[in-house]
Design an enzyme around this catalytic site. Structure first.
Site, PDB file in Angstrom:
ATOM      1  N   GLU A   1      -9.260  16.537 -28.094  1.00 59.21           N
ATOM      2  CA  GLU A   1      -8.762  17.208 -26.893  1.00 59.21           C
ATOM      3  C   GLU A   1      -7.248  17.058 -26.675  1.00 59.21           C
ATOM      4  O   GLU A   1      -6.805  16.395 -25.741  1.00 59.21           O
ATOM      5  CB  GLU A   1      -9.536  16.716 -25.661  1.00 59.21           C
ATOM      6  CG  GLU A   1     -11.033  16.966 -25.799  1.00 59.21           C
ATOM      7  CD  GLU A   1     -11.822  16.634 -24.530  1.00 59.21           C
ATOM      8  OE1 GLU A   1     -11.263  15.975 -23.631  1.00 59.21           O
ATOM      9  OE2 GLU A   1     -12.981  17.049 -24.439  1.00 59.21           O
TER      10      GLU A   1
ATOM     11  N   GLU B   1     -18.712  18.291 -28.556  1.00 58.94           N
ATOM     12  CA  GLU B   1     -19.128  17.727 -27.265  1.00 58.94           C
ATOM     13  C   GLU B   1     -19.717  18.824 -26.400  1.00 58.94           C
ATOM     14  O   GLU B   1     -19.167  19.919 -26.301  1.00 58.94           O
ATOM     15  CB  GLU B   1     -17.950  17.113 -26.491  1.00 58.94           C
ATOM     16  CG  GLU B   1     -17.428  15.830 -27.061  1.00 58.94           C
ATOM     17  CD  GLU B   1     -16.311  15.221 -26.208  1.00 58.94           C
ATOM     18  OE1 GLU B   1     -16.207  15.537 -24.999  1.00 58.94           O
ATOM     19  OE2 GLU B   1     -15.536  14.431 -26.772  1.00 58.94           O
TER      20      GLU B   1
END
Ligand SMILES: *[C@@H]1O[C@H](CO)[C@@H](O)[C@H](O)[C@H]1NC(C)=O
Ligand SMILES: *[C@@H]1O[C@H](CO)[C@@H](O)[C@H](O)[C@H]1NC(C)=O
Ligand SMILES: *[C@@H]1O[C@H](CO)[C@@H](O)[C@H](O)[C@H]1NC(C)=O
Ligand SMILES: *[C@@H]1O[C@H](CO)[C@@H](O)[C@H](O)[C@H]1NC(C)=O
Ligand SMILES: *[C@@H]1O[C@H](CO)[C@@H](O)[C@H](O)[C@H]1NC(C)=O
Length: 499
Positions: A184, A392
Protein backbone atom coordinates in the site's frame (compact mmCIF):
# COMPACT_ATOMS: atom_id res chain seq x y z
CA UNK A 1 -22.58 -46.24 -11.55
CA UNK A 2 -22.37 -44.17 -8.39
CA UNK A 3 -19.60 -42.13 -9.95
CA UNK A 4 -21.72 -41.53 -13.00
CA UNK A 5 -24.57 -40.42 -10.78
CA UNK A 6 -22.29 -38.09 -8.84
CA UNK A 7 -20.98 -36.62 -12.07
CA UNK A 8 -24.50 -35.91 -13.31
CA UNK A 9 -25.53 -34.62 -9.93
CA UNK A 10 -22.65 -32.15 -9.79
CA UNK A 11 -23.40 -31.06 -13.36
CA UNK A 12 -26.99 -30.52 -12.26
CA UNK A 13 -25.84 -28.45 -9.26
CA UNK A 14 -23.56 -26.38 -11.45
CA UNK A 15 -26.22 -25.57 -13.99
CA UNK A 16 -28.84 -24.78 -11.38
CA UNK A 17 -26.61 -22.76 -9.10
CA UNK A 18 -24.39 -21.20 -11.74
CA UNK A 19 -20.80 -22.29 -12.00
CA UNK A 20 -19.21 -21.40 -8.68
CA UNK A 21 -16.13 -23.52 -9.15
CA UNK A 22 -12.61 -22.07 -9.10
CA UNK A 23 -9.88 -23.21 -11.50
CA UNK A 24 -7.67 -25.95 -10.01
CA UNK A 25 -4.62 -23.71 -9.95
CA UNK A 26 -6.34 -20.83 -8.16
CA UNK A 27 -4.64 -20.04 -4.84
CA UNK A 28 -6.39 -19.15 -1.59
CA UNK A 29 -4.50 -17.68 1.33
CA UNK A 30 -4.56 -15.33 4.29
CA UNK A 31 -2.59 -12.14 4.95
CA UNK A 32 -0.93 -10.58 8.00
CA UNK A 33 1.76 -7.97 8.61
CA UNK A 34 4.72 -7.97 11.00
CA UNK A 35 4.03 -4.97 13.23
CA UNK A 36 0.34 -5.85 13.52
CA UNK A 37 0.88 -9.39 14.87
CA UNK A 38 4.44 -10.06 15.99
CA UNK A 39 4.96 -8.11 19.19
CA UNK A 40 8.48 -8.70 20.52
CA UNK A 41 9.10 -5.07 19.61
CA UNK A 42 12.53 -4.99 21.28
CA UNK A 43 13.21 -8.73 21.52
CA UNK A 44 16.61 -10.25 20.76
CA UNK A 45 18.31 -7.45 18.90
CA UNK A 46 15.39 -5.97 16.96
CA UNK A 47 15.77 -2.25 16.17
CA UNK A 48 12.98 0.30 16.49
CA UNK A 49 10.66 1.07 13.61
CA UNK A 50 8.77 4.28 12.97
CA UNK A 51 5.65 2.53 14.34
CA UNK A 52 7.41 1.74 17.64
CA UNK A 53 8.36 5.40 17.90
CA UNK A 54 4.97 6.71 16.77
CA UNK A 55 2.86 4.51 19.07
CA UNK A 56 5.14 5.11 22.06
CA UNK A 57 5.34 8.88 21.60
CA UNK A 58 1.78 9.62 20.45
CA UNK A 59 -0.65 7.48 22.45
CA UNK A 60 -3.31 10.12 21.77
CA UNK A 61 -3.10 9.37 18.05
CA UNK A 62 -4.12 5.72 18.56
CA UNK A 63 -7.83 5.38 19.28
CA UNK A 64 -7.40 3.18 22.37
CA UNK A 65 -3.89 4.41 23.28
CA UNK A 66 -2.54 0.94 22.58
CA UNK A 67 0.70 -0.10 20.89
CA UNK A 68 1.90 -3.11 18.92
CA UNK A 69 4.48 -3.96 21.62
CA UNK A 70 2.91 -7.39 22.17
CA UNK A 71 0.15 -7.46 19.52
CA UNK A 72 -0.84 -11.07 18.76
CA UNK A 73 2.52 -12.26 20.11
CA UNK A 74 3.26 -14.12 16.88
CA UNK A 75 6.94 -13.62 17.54
CA UNK A 76 6.52 -16.25 20.28
CA UNK A 77 3.45 -18.07 19.00
CA UNK A 78 4.03 -18.77 15.33
CA UNK A 79 3.46 -22.49 16.03
CA UNK A 80 -0.15 -21.72 16.93
CA UNK A 81 -0.51 -19.68 13.76
CA UNK A 82 0.97 -22.48 11.70
CA UNK A 83 -1.52 -24.98 13.17
CA UNK A 84 -4.33 -22.62 12.19
CA UNK A 85 -2.97 -22.16 8.66
CA UNK A 86 -2.80 -25.94 8.30
CA UNK A 87 -6.33 -26.36 9.61
CA UNK A 88 -7.62 -23.75 7.15
CA UNK A 89 -5.86 -25.58 4.32
CA UNK A 90 -4.60 -22.36 2.73
CA UNK A 91 -2.37 -22.61 -0.33
CA UNK A 92 -0.29 -19.60 0.69
CA UNK A 93 0.44 -17.39 3.66
CA UNK A 94 1.19 -13.73 3.03
CA UNK A 95 3.21 -12.21 5.86
CA UNK A 96 5.69 -9.38 6.07
CA UNK A 97 9.28 -9.24 7.22
CA UNK A 98 10.13 -6.48 9.66
CA UNK A 99 13.12 -4.62 8.24
CA UNK A 100 14.42 -3.50 11.69
CA UNK A 101 14.09 -7.05 13.06
CA UNK A 102 16.51 -8.22 10.36
CA UNK A 103 18.64 -5.07 10.00
CA UNK A 104 18.18 -3.17 13.30
CA UNK A 105 19.58 0.16 12.07
CA UNK A 106 18.23 -0.24 8.54
CA UNK A 107 21.76 -0.50 7.16
CA UNK A 108 23.23 -3.70 5.72
CA UNK A 109 26.38 -3.62 7.85
CA UNK A 110 24.53 -4.81 10.96
CA UNK A 111 22.52 -8.04 10.66
CA UNK A 112 20.45 -9.44 13.55
CA UNK A 113 20.88 -13.24 13.33
CA UNK A 114 17.91 -13.89 15.62
CA UNK A 115 15.61 -11.95 13.30
CA UNK A 116 16.88 -13.85 10.26
CA UNK A 117 16.31 -17.14 12.06
CA UNK A 118 12.75 -16.17 13.05
CA UNK A 119 11.74 -15.69 9.39
CA UNK A 120 13.83 -18.58 8.16
CA UNK A 121 11.97 -20.92 10.55
CA UNK A 122 8.59 -19.56 9.42
CA UNK A 123 9.47 -20.14 5.77
CA UNK A 124 10.77 -23.69 6.43
CA UNK A 125 7.73 -24.65 8.49
CA UNK A 126 5.34 -23.32 5.87
CA UNK A 127 7.12 -25.22 3.11
CA UNK A 128 7.24 -28.46 5.02
CA UNK A 129 3.45 -28.16 5.31
CA UNK A 130 3.01 -27.34 1.60
CA UNK A 131 2.02 -23.74 2.23
CA UNK A 132 3.65 -21.23 -0.14
CA UNK A 133 5.17 -18.24 1.62
CA UNK A 134 4.27 -14.88 0.03
CA UNK A 135 6.63 -12.33 1.54
CA UNK A 136 5.98 -8.60 1.81
CA UNK A 137 9.28 -6.77 2.31
CA UNK A 138 7.82 -3.51 3.53
CA UNK A 139 4.56 -3.28 5.45
CA UNK A 140 5.13 0.24 6.86
CA UNK A 141 7.71 -0.48 9.59
CA UNK A 142 10.66 1.62 8.42
CA UNK A 143 13.76 1.41 10.66
CA UNK A 144 13.49 4.50 12.87
CA UNK A 145 17.02 5.63 12.09
CA UNK A 146 16.15 6.03 8.41
CA UNK A 147 13.33 8.39 9.34
CA UNK A 148 15.95 10.62 10.94
CA UNK A 149 17.19 11.04 7.36
CA UNK A 150 13.73 11.98 6.11
CA UNK A 151 12.41 8.48 5.48
CA UNK A 152 10.80 7.99 2.07
CA UNK A 153 11.00 11.71 1.24
CA UNK A 154 14.76 11.22 0.98
CA UNK A 155 15.56 9.65 -2.43
CA UNK A 156 18.70 8.05 -0.98
CA UNK A 157 16.63 5.76 1.25
CA UNK A 158 16.00 3.73 -1.89
CA UNK A 159 19.53 2.35 -1.95
CA UNK A 160 19.21 1.10 1.64
CA UNK A 161 15.95 -0.60 0.68
CA UNK A 162 17.70 -2.27 -2.26
CA UNK A 163 20.44 -3.54 0.10
CA UNK A 164 17.78 -4.95 2.41
CA UNK A 165 15.91 -6.59 -0.47
CA UNK A 166 19.13 -8.09 -1.85
CA UNK A 167 19.85 -9.52 1.59
CA UNK A 168 16.37 -11.11 1.78
CA UNK A 169 16.75 -12.59 -1.72
CA UNK A 170 20.18 -13.98 -0.87
CA UNK A 171 18.79 -15.73 2.22
CA UNK A 172 15.34 -16.81 1.02
CA UNK A 173 14.85 -16.59 -2.74
CA UNK A 174 15.57 -20.31 -3.24
CA UNK A 175 12.52 -20.98 -1.03
CA UNK A 176 10.18 -18.02 -1.48
CA UNK A 177 8.51 -17.81 -4.90
CA UNK A 178 6.20 -14.83 -4.29
CA UNK A 179 7.61 -11.45 -3.32
CA UNK A 180 5.88 -8.13 -2.71
CA UNK A 181 8.04 -5.03 -2.38
CA UNK A 182 5.63 -2.51 -0.81
CA UNK A 183 2.29 -2.93 0.86
CA UNK A 184 0.00 0.00 0.00
CA UNK A 185 2.27 2.80 -1.22
CA UNK A 186 -0.73 5.15 -1.09
CA UNK A 187 -1.16 4.66 2.64
CA UNK A 188 2.60 4.81 3.23
CA UNK A 189 2.88 8.18 1.49
CA UNK A 190 -0.50 9.85 1.79
CA UNK A 191 -1.45 8.80 5.32
CA UNK A 192 2.13 8.81 6.67
CA UNK A 193 3.66 11.87 4.97
CA UNK A 194 0.61 13.80 3.71
CA UNK A 195 -2.14 13.64 6.32
CA UNK A 196 0.19 12.80 9.20
CA UNK A 197 -2.27 10.30 10.65
CA UNK A 198 0.06 7.30 10.40
CA UNK A 199 3.75 6.98 11.26
CA UNK A 200 5.94 8.93 10.75
CA UNK A 201 3.20 11.56 11.23
CA UNK A 202 4.39 14.11 8.65
CA UNK A 203 1.57 16.51 7.80
CA UNK A 204 2.56 18.00 4.44
CA UNK A 205 -0.11 16.98 2.00
CA UNK A 206 0.45 17.76 -1.66
CA UNK A 207 4.23 17.90 -1.14
CA UNK A 208 5.78 15.25 1.12
CA UNK A 209 3.37 12.56 -0.13
CA UNK A 210 4.54 13.16 -3.72
CA UNK A 211 8.22 13.11 -2.74
CA UNK A 212 7.60 9.85 -0.88
CA UNK A 213 5.75 8.41 -3.87
CA UNK A 214 8.62 9.03 -6.23
CA UNK A 215 11.12 7.32 -3.92
CA UNK A 216 8.82 4.36 -3.33
CA UNK A 217 8.10 3.77 -7.03
CA UNK A 218 11.78 4.06 -7.95
CA UNK A 219 12.83 1.78 -5.08
CA UNK A 220 10.25 -0.77 -6.17
CA UNK A 221 11.57 -0.77 -9.73
CA UNK A 222 15.20 -1.07 -8.59
CA UNK A 223 14.34 -4.10 -6.48
CA UNK A 224 12.44 -5.65 -9.39
CA UNK A 225 15.38 -5.12 -11.79
CA UNK A 226 17.80 -6.53 -9.20
CA UNK A 227 15.59 -9.59 -8.67
CA UNK A 228 15.29 -10.29 -12.40
CA UNK A 229 18.98 -9.88 -13.12
CA UNK A 230 20.43 -11.68 -10.08
CA UNK A 231 17.81 -14.21 -8.88
CA UNK A 232 14.78 -14.52 -11.17
CA UNK A 233 13.42 -17.69 -9.62
CA UNK A 234 9.90 -16.57 -8.70
CA UNK A 235 7.44 -13.72 -9.09
CA UNK A 236 7.72 -10.21 -7.72
CA UNK A 237 4.96 -7.60 -7.48
CA UNK A 238 3.60 -4.73 -5.41
CA UNK A 239 0.36 -4.53 -3.38
CA UNK A 240 -1.73 -1.45 -4.10
CA UNK A 241 -4.88 -0.67 -2.16
CA UNK A 242 -7.91 0.96 -3.71
CA UNK A 243 -11.64 1.30 -3.28
CA UNK A 244 -13.83 1.27 -6.38
CA UNK A 245 -14.87 4.82 -7.30
CA UNK A 246 -18.39 4.80 -8.74
CA UNK A 247 -19.91 7.96 -10.26
CA UNK A 248 -22.50 9.36 -7.87
CA UNK A 249 -24.87 9.78 -10.78
CA UNK A 250 -23.99 7.86 -13.93
CA UNK A 251 -26.03 10.30 -16.03
CA UNK A 252 -24.04 13.30 -14.88
CA UNK A 253 -20.93 13.71 -17.01
CA UNK A 254 -19.01 15.58 -14.31
CA UNK A 255 -19.57 12.71 -11.88
CA UNK A 256 -18.34 10.15 -14.40
CA UNK A 257 -15.23 12.29 -14.99
CA UNK A 258 -14.65 12.75 -11.25
CA UNK A 259 -14.86 9.02 -10.59
CA UNK A 260 -12.37 8.30 -13.37
CA UNK A 261 -10.09 11.07 -12.00
CA UNK A 262 -10.20 9.47 -8.54
CA UNK A 263 -9.26 6.09 -10.04
CA UNK A 264 -6.36 7.68 -11.92
CA UNK A 265 -5.04 9.95 -9.17
CA UNK A 266 -5.42 7.55 -6.22
CA UNK A 267 -4.88 4.07 -7.72
CA UNK A 268 -3.25 5.18 -11.00
CA UNK A 269 -0.67 7.23 -9.06
CA UNK A 270 0.92 3.83 -8.31
CA UNK A 271 -0.44 1.48 -10.96
CA UNK A 272 -0.03 3.69 -14.05
CA UNK A 273 3.78 4.06 -13.84
CA UNK A 274 4.18 0.26 -13.51
CA UNK A 275 1.32 -1.37 -15.44
CA UNK A 276 0.25 1.04 -18.20
CA UNK A 277 1.58 0.89 -21.74
CA UNK A 278 3.37 4.23 -21.62
CA UNK A 279 4.29 4.34 -17.94
CA UNK A 280 4.72 7.54 -15.89
CA UNK A 281 2.03 9.21 -13.81
CA UNK A 282 -1.41 9.54 -15.41
CA UNK A 283 -1.64 12.73 -17.55
CA UNK A 284 -4.58 14.05 -15.56
CA UNK A 285 -2.50 13.84 -12.38
CA UNK A 286 0.41 15.77 -13.91
CA UNK A 287 -1.92 18.39 -15.39
CA UNK A 288 -3.98 19.06 -12.32
CA UNK A 289 -1.10 19.22 -9.86
CA UNK A 290 0.82 21.54 -12.17
CA UNK A 291 -2.13 23.90 -12.58
CA UNK A 292 -2.96 23.97 -8.89
CA UNK A 293 0.71 24.47 -7.98
CA UNK A 294 0.98 27.49 -10.26
CA UNK A 295 -2.32 28.87 -8.97
CA UNK A 296 -0.84 28.62 -5.47
CA UNK A 297 2.26 30.57 -6.48
CA UNK A 298 4.69 27.67 -6.62
CA UNK A 299 7.21 28.17 -9.41
CA UNK A 300 6.47 24.76 -10.92
CA UNK A 301 4.62 21.56 -10.18
CA UNK A 302 4.76 20.06 -6.68
CA UNK A 303 4.83 16.59 -8.26
CA UNK A 304 8.44 15.50 -8.77
CA UNK A 305 8.63 14.01 -12.27
CA UNK A 306 10.53 10.94 -13.41
CA UNK A 307 13.27 11.19 -16.03
CA UNK A 308 12.66 9.39 -19.35
CA UNK A 309 15.00 6.66 -18.24
CA UNK A 310 13.24 6.26 -14.90
CA UNK A 311 9.86 6.01 -16.63
CA UNK A 312 11.27 3.18 -18.73
CA UNK A 313 12.71 1.33 -15.76
CA UNK A 314 9.51 1.57 -13.70
CA UNK A 315 7.25 0.53 -16.57
CA UNK A 316 6.73 -3.24 -16.52
CA UNK A 317 8.51 -3.70 -13.19
CA UNK A 318 6.10 -6.30 -11.80
CA UNK A 319 5.16 -9.90 -12.53
CA UNK A 320 1.79 -9.38 -10.90
CA UNK A 321 -0.43 -6.74 -9.38
CA UNK A 322 -1.25 -7.29 -5.71
CA UNK A 323 -4.63 -5.74 -5.06
CA UNK A 324 -5.96 -4.79 -1.62
CA UNK A 325 -9.65 -3.99 -1.81
CA UNK A 326 -12.32 -3.43 0.83
CA UNK A 327 -15.02 -0.97 -0.23
CA UNK A 328 -16.61 1.47 -2.71
CA UNK A 329 -17.34 5.23 -2.78
CA UNK A 330 -19.77 7.36 -4.77
CA UNK A 331 -17.87 10.22 -6.38
CA UNK A 332 -18.71 13.73 -7.60
CA UNK A 333 -16.49 16.75 -8.32
CA UNK A 334 -15.47 19.10 -5.51
CA UNK A 335 -13.06 22.02 -5.96
CA UNK A 336 -12.45 22.50 -2.23
CA UNK A 337 -12.57 26.25 -2.04
CA UNK A 338 -9.38 26.64 -0.04
CA UNK A 339 -5.88 27.92 -0.60
CA UNK A 340 -4.37 25.05 1.34
CA UNK A 341 -2.09 22.84 -0.68
CA UNK A 342 -3.28 19.24 -0.44
CA UNK A 343 -3.51 16.01 -2.35
CA UNK A 344 -7.24 15.92 -1.65
CA UNK A 345 -7.66 19.29 -3.37
CA UNK A 346 -5.43 18.11 -6.21
CA UNK A 347 -7.77 15.17 -6.82
CA UNK A 348 -10.81 17.42 -6.43
CA UNK A 349 -13.55 14.94 -5.68
CA UNK A 350 -16.08 14.35 -2.96
CA UNK A 351 -16.41 10.75 -1.75
CA UNK A 352 -19.72 9.60 -0.28
CA UNK A 353 -21.46 6.37 0.55
CA UNK A 354 -24.93 5.12 -0.15
CA UNK A 355 -26.69 4.93 3.23
CA UNK A 356 -28.34 1.71 2.06
CA UNK A 357 -25.00 -0.12 1.92
CA UNK A 358 -24.51 -2.46 4.90
CA UNK A 359 -22.06 -1.01 7.42
CA UNK A 360 -19.11 -2.53 9.28
CA UNK A 361 -17.31 -1.52 12.46
CA UNK A 362 -15.04 0.77 10.41
CA UNK A 363 -16.41 4.14 9.28
CA UNK A 364 -14.67 3.76 5.96
CA UNK A 365 -15.81 0.26 5.10
CA UNK A 366 -19.28 -0.41 3.67
CA UNK A 367 -20.22 -3.72 2.12
CA UNK A 368 -20.43 -3.35 -1.67
CA UNK A 369 -19.45 -6.65 -3.32
CA UNK A 370 -20.23 -5.51 -6.89
CA UNK A 371 -17.52 -2.83 -6.57
CA UNK A 372 -14.86 -5.53 -6.77
CA UNK A 373 -16.11 -6.86 -10.11
CA UNK A 374 -16.19 -3.34 -11.58
CA UNK A 375 -12.72 -2.58 -10.24
CA UNK A 376 -11.27 -5.79 -11.71
CA UNK A 377 -12.79 -5.06 -15.13
CA UNK A 378 -11.46 -1.48 -15.01
CA UNK A 379 -7.96 -2.78 -14.23
CA UNK A 380 -8.14 -5.37 -17.01
CA UNK A 381 -9.09 -2.73 -19.58
CA UNK A 382 -6.76 -0.01 -18.32
CA UNK A 383 -3.60 -2.11 -17.95
CA UNK A 384 -3.92 -4.79 -20.62
CA UNK A 385 -5.11 -7.67 -18.46
CA UNK A 386 -2.33 -8.02 -15.88
CA UNK A 387 -1.96 -11.04 -13.62
CA UNK A 388 -3.69 -10.14 -10.33
CA UNK A 389 -3.47 -11.55 -6.82
CA UNK A 390 -5.99 -10.09 -4.41
CA UNK A 391 -3.63 -9.73 -1.47
CA UNK A 392 -6.17 -8.29 1.02
CA UNK A 393 -9.95 -8.33 1.40
CA UNK A 394 -11.78 -8.55 4.70
CA UNK A 395 -14.36 -7.29 7.14
CA UNK A 396 -14.00 -5.61 10.56
CA UNK A 397 -16.45 -6.16 13.41
CA UNK A 398 -16.50 -5.86 17.20
CA UNK A 399 -15.23 -9.39 17.77
CA UNK A 400 -16.95 -12.61 18.74
CA UNK A 401 -16.93 -16.14 17.39
CA UNK A 402 -20.24 -16.04 15.53
CA UNK A 403 -19.14 -13.78 12.69
CA UNK A 404 -21.92 -14.26 10.15
CA UNK A 405 -21.47 -10.71 8.81
CA UNK A 406 -17.87 -11.57 7.94
CA UNK A 407 -18.97 -14.79 6.23
CA UNK A 408 -21.54 -12.88 4.18
CA UNK A 409 -18.97 -10.22 3.27
CA UNK A 410 -16.35 -12.76 2.16
CA UNK A 411 -18.87 -14.87 0.24
CA UNK A 412 -20.19 -11.77 -1.55
CA UNK A 413 -16.77 -10.43 -2.52
CA UNK A 414 -15.42 -13.84 -3.55
CA UNK A 415 -18.47 -14.37 -5.75
CA UNK A 416 -17.98 -10.95 -7.32
CA UNK A 417 -14.34 -11.78 -8.06
CA UNK A 418 -15.29 -15.13 -9.62
CA UNK A 419 -17.88 -13.40 -11.79
CA UNK A 420 -15.21 -11.02 -13.12
CA UNK A 421 -13.00 -14.03 -13.90
CA UNK A 422 -15.75 -16.04 -15.61
CA UNK A 423 -17.71 -13.37 -17.47
CA UNK A 424 -14.98 -10.82 -18.19
CA UNK A 425 -11.89 -13.06 -18.25
CA UNK A 426 -10.07 -10.97 -15.66
CA UNK A 427 -6.79 -12.71 -14.87
CA UNK A 428 -7.08 -13.24 -11.09
CA UNK A 429 -4.75 -15.99 -9.86
CA UNK A 430 -5.18 -15.86 -6.10
CA UNK A 431 -7.03 -14.34 -3.18
CA UNK A 432 -6.10 -13.71 0.46
CA UNK A 433 -8.36 -12.81 3.37
CA UNK A 434 -7.27 -10.01 5.63
CA UNK A 435 -6.65 -11.37 8.18
CA UNK A 436 -5.61 -14.68 9.74
CA UNK A 437 -6.35 -13.31 13.22
CA UNK A 438 -7.50 -10.24 15.11
CA UNK A 439 -4.56 -7.84 15.18
CA UNK A 440 -3.36 -4.34 16.01
CA UNK A 441 -5.10 -2.23 13.36
CA UNK A 442 -2.72 0.77 13.36
CA UNK A 443 -4.42 3.95 14.64
CA UNK A 444 -7.59 1.93 15.29
CA UNK A 445 -5.64 -0.06 17.88
CA UNK A 446 -7.44 -3.23 18.93
CA UNK A 447 -10.92 -1.81 18.22
CA UNK A 448 -11.35 -3.34 14.75
CA UNK A 449 -11.38 -7.14 14.53
CA UNK A 450 -10.58 -8.49 11.06
CA UNK A 451 -9.55 -12.02 12.05
CA UNK A 452 -10.75 -15.45 11.06
CA UNK A 453 -9.31 -16.38 14.45
CA UNK A 454 -10.24 -14.45 17.56
CA UNK A 455 -7.70 -13.24 20.06
CA UNK A 456 -8.75 -12.02 23.49
CA UNK A 457 -6.46 -9.04 23.99
CA UNK A 458 -7.31 -8.83 27.69
CA UNK A 459 -5.64 -12.20 28.18
CA UNK A 460 -1.82 -12.15 28.18
CA UNK A 461 -1.82 -15.69 26.79
CA UNK A 462 -3.25 -14.35 23.52
CA UNK A 463 -5.14 -17.60 22.90
CA UNK A 464 -6.39 -18.07 19.33
CA UNK A 465 -9.96 -19.33 18.79
CA UNK A 466 -11.64 -20.09 15.46
CA UNK A 467 -14.65 -18.05 14.41
CA UNK A 468 -17.46 -19.33 12.16
CA UNK A 469 -15.66 -17.78 9.20
CA UNK A 470 -12.92 -20.41 9.65
CA UNK A 471 -15.44 -23.10 8.74
CA UNK A 472 -16.65 -21.10 5.77
CA UNK A 473 -13.19 -20.41 4.35
CA UNK A 474 -11.90 -23.92 5.06
CA UNK A 475 -14.87 -25.50 3.25
CA UNK A 476 -14.42 -23.17 0.30
CA UNK A 477 -10.73 -24.01 -0.06
CA UNK A 478 -11.41 -27.71 0.36
CA UNK A 479 -13.95 -27.92 -2.48
CA UNK A 480 -12.64 -24.93 -4.51
CA UNK A 481 -16.24 -23.85 -4.87
CA UNK A 482 -18.31 -21.23 -3.11
CA UNK A 483 -20.35 -23.29 -0.62
CA UNK A 484 -24.08 -23.59 -1.34
CA UNK A 485 -24.88 -22.15 2.10
CA UNK A 486 -23.85 -18.79 0.76
CA UNK A 487 -26.53 -18.42 -1.83
CA UNK A 488 -29.16 -15.75 -1.46
CA UNK A 489 -31.77 -16.69 1.11
CA UNK A 490 -30.10 -19.89 2.31
CA UNK A 491 -29.50 -20.01 6.05
CA UNK A 492 -25.88 -19.97 7.16
CA UNK A 493 -25.26 -22.62 9.76
CA UNK A 494 -22.51 -21.81 12.23
CA UNK A 495 -20.43 -24.68 13.47
CA UNK A 496 -17.42 -24.11 15.60
CA UNK A 497 -15.01 -26.89 16.35
CA UNK A 498 -11.23 -27.27 16.41
CA UNK A 499 -9.63 -25.54 19.34
C1 LIG B 1 -5.41 8.24 25.92
O1 LIG B 1 -4.42 9.16 26.31
C2 LIG B 1 -4.88 10.48 26.42
C3 LIG B 1 -3.70 11.37 26.74
O2 LIG B 1 -2.54 10.95 26.12
C4 LIG B 1 -5.96 10.56 27.46
O3 LIG B 1 -6.48 11.86 27.51
C5 LIG B 1 -7.08 9.56 27.13
O4 LIG B 1 -8.02 9.54 28.15
C6 LIG B 1 -6.54 8.18 26.91
N1 LIG B 1 -7.60 7.31 26.40
C7 LIG B 1 -7.76 6.04 26.76
C8 LIG B 1 -8.85 5.29 26.11
O5 LIG B 1 -7.03 5.53 27.61
C1 LIG C 1 -2.33 18.98 9.48
O1 LIG C 1 -2.29 20.37 9.22
C2 LIG C 1 -3.55 20.93 8.96
C3 LIG C 1 -3.34 22.39 8.53
O2 LIG C 1 -2.44 23.02 9.35
C4 LIG C 1 -4.42 20.80 10.19
O3 LIG C 1 -5.70 21.32 9.93
C5 LIG C 1 -4.54 19.29 10.55
O4 LIG C 1 -5.27 19.14 11.75
C6 LIG C 1 -3.17 18.68 10.71
N1 LIG C 1 -3.33 17.23 10.86
C7 LIG C 1 -2.61 16.51 11.72
C8 LIG C 1 -2.89 15.03 11.74
O5 LIG C 1 -1.75 16.97 12.43
C1 LIG D 1 -4.41 23.19 -16.85
O1 LIG D 1 -4.25 24.48 -17.34
C2 LIG D 1 -4.19 24.54 -18.74
C3 LIG D 1 -3.84 25.97 -19.13
O2 LIG D 1 -4.68 26.88 -18.50
C4 LIG D 1 -5.51 24.07 -19.32
O3 LIG D 1 -5.46 24.10 -20.73
C5 LIG D 1 -5.79 22.65 -18.86
O4 LIG D 1 -7.07 22.24 -19.27
C6 LIG D 1 -5.70 22.56 -17.36
N1 LIG D 1 -5.78 21.17 -16.98
C7 LIG D 1 -6.55 20.72 -16.01
C8 LIG D 1 -6.53 19.24 -15.76
O5 LIG D 1 -7.23 21.45 -15.31
C1 LIG E 1 -0.20 34.64 -5.67
O1 LIG E 1 0.55 35.79 -5.85
C2 LIG E 1 -0.21 36.87 -6.39
C3 LIG E 1 0.76 38.02 -6.68
O2 LIG E 1 1.59 38.27 -5.62
C4 LIG E 1 -1.28 37.26 -5.38
O3 LIG E 1 -2.08 38.29 -5.90
C5 LIG E 1 -2.18 36.02 -5.11
O4 LIG E 1 -3.13 36.31 -4.10
C6 LIG E 1 -1.35 34.86 -4.69
N1 LIG E 1 -2.20 33.64 -4.61
C7 LIG E 1 -2.33 32.89 -3.52
C8 LIG E 1 -3.21 31.70 -3.65
O5 LIG E 1 -1.76 33.13 -2.49
C1 LIG F 1 -6.99 32.58 -1.11
O1 LIG F 1 -5.97 33.57 -1.07
C2 LIG F 1 -6.31 34.77 -1.72
C3 LIG F 1 -5.11 35.71 -1.68
O2 LIG F 1 -4.42 35.61 -0.50
C4 LIG F 1 -7.53 35.40 -1.05
O3 LIG F 1 -7.92 36.57 -1.73
C5 LIG F 1 -8.68 34.39 -1.07
O4 LIG F 1 -9.79 34.88 -0.38
C6 LIG F 1 -8.23 33.08 -0.46
N1 LIG F 1 -9.28 32.07 -0.62
C7 LIG F 1 -9.66 31.27 0.38
C8 LIG F 1 -10.76 30.33 0.06
O5 LIG F 1 -9.18 31.31 1.48
Amino acid sequence: MILLFLAFFSLFLQTTLGNNVFPDDFLFGVSTSAYQIEGGWNANGKGESIWDVFSHNNPDKIIDNSTGDVAADSYHQFREDLANLIYLGVHFYRFSISWPRVLPTGFINHVNPDGVKYYSDIIDQLLSNKIEPMVTMYNWDLPAMLQELGGWTNPNIGSYFVDYADFLFSKFSHKVKYWITFNEPGEICETGYGLGLNAPGINMSGIADYLCGKTVLLSHSKVYRLYKSKYNNGKLGISISTPWYEPKNKNVKADVKAAERAMQMEFGWWAHPIFSRHGDYPDIMKDRIKNLSLANNFTGTRLPYFSKDEIKRIRGSADFLGLNHYTTYLVSPNDYNTNLTSHVKDVGVKKEIDPKWPASKARWLKVVPWGLEKLLIWIKNEYNNPCIYITENGYPDDGGLLDMDRVRYLAGYIKSMLKAMQESQVNVKGYAVWSLMDNWEWIDGFTLKFGLYQIDYDDCARIRKPKSSVNFYRDLIHVMEIPAICFEGAPVIPKIEHI
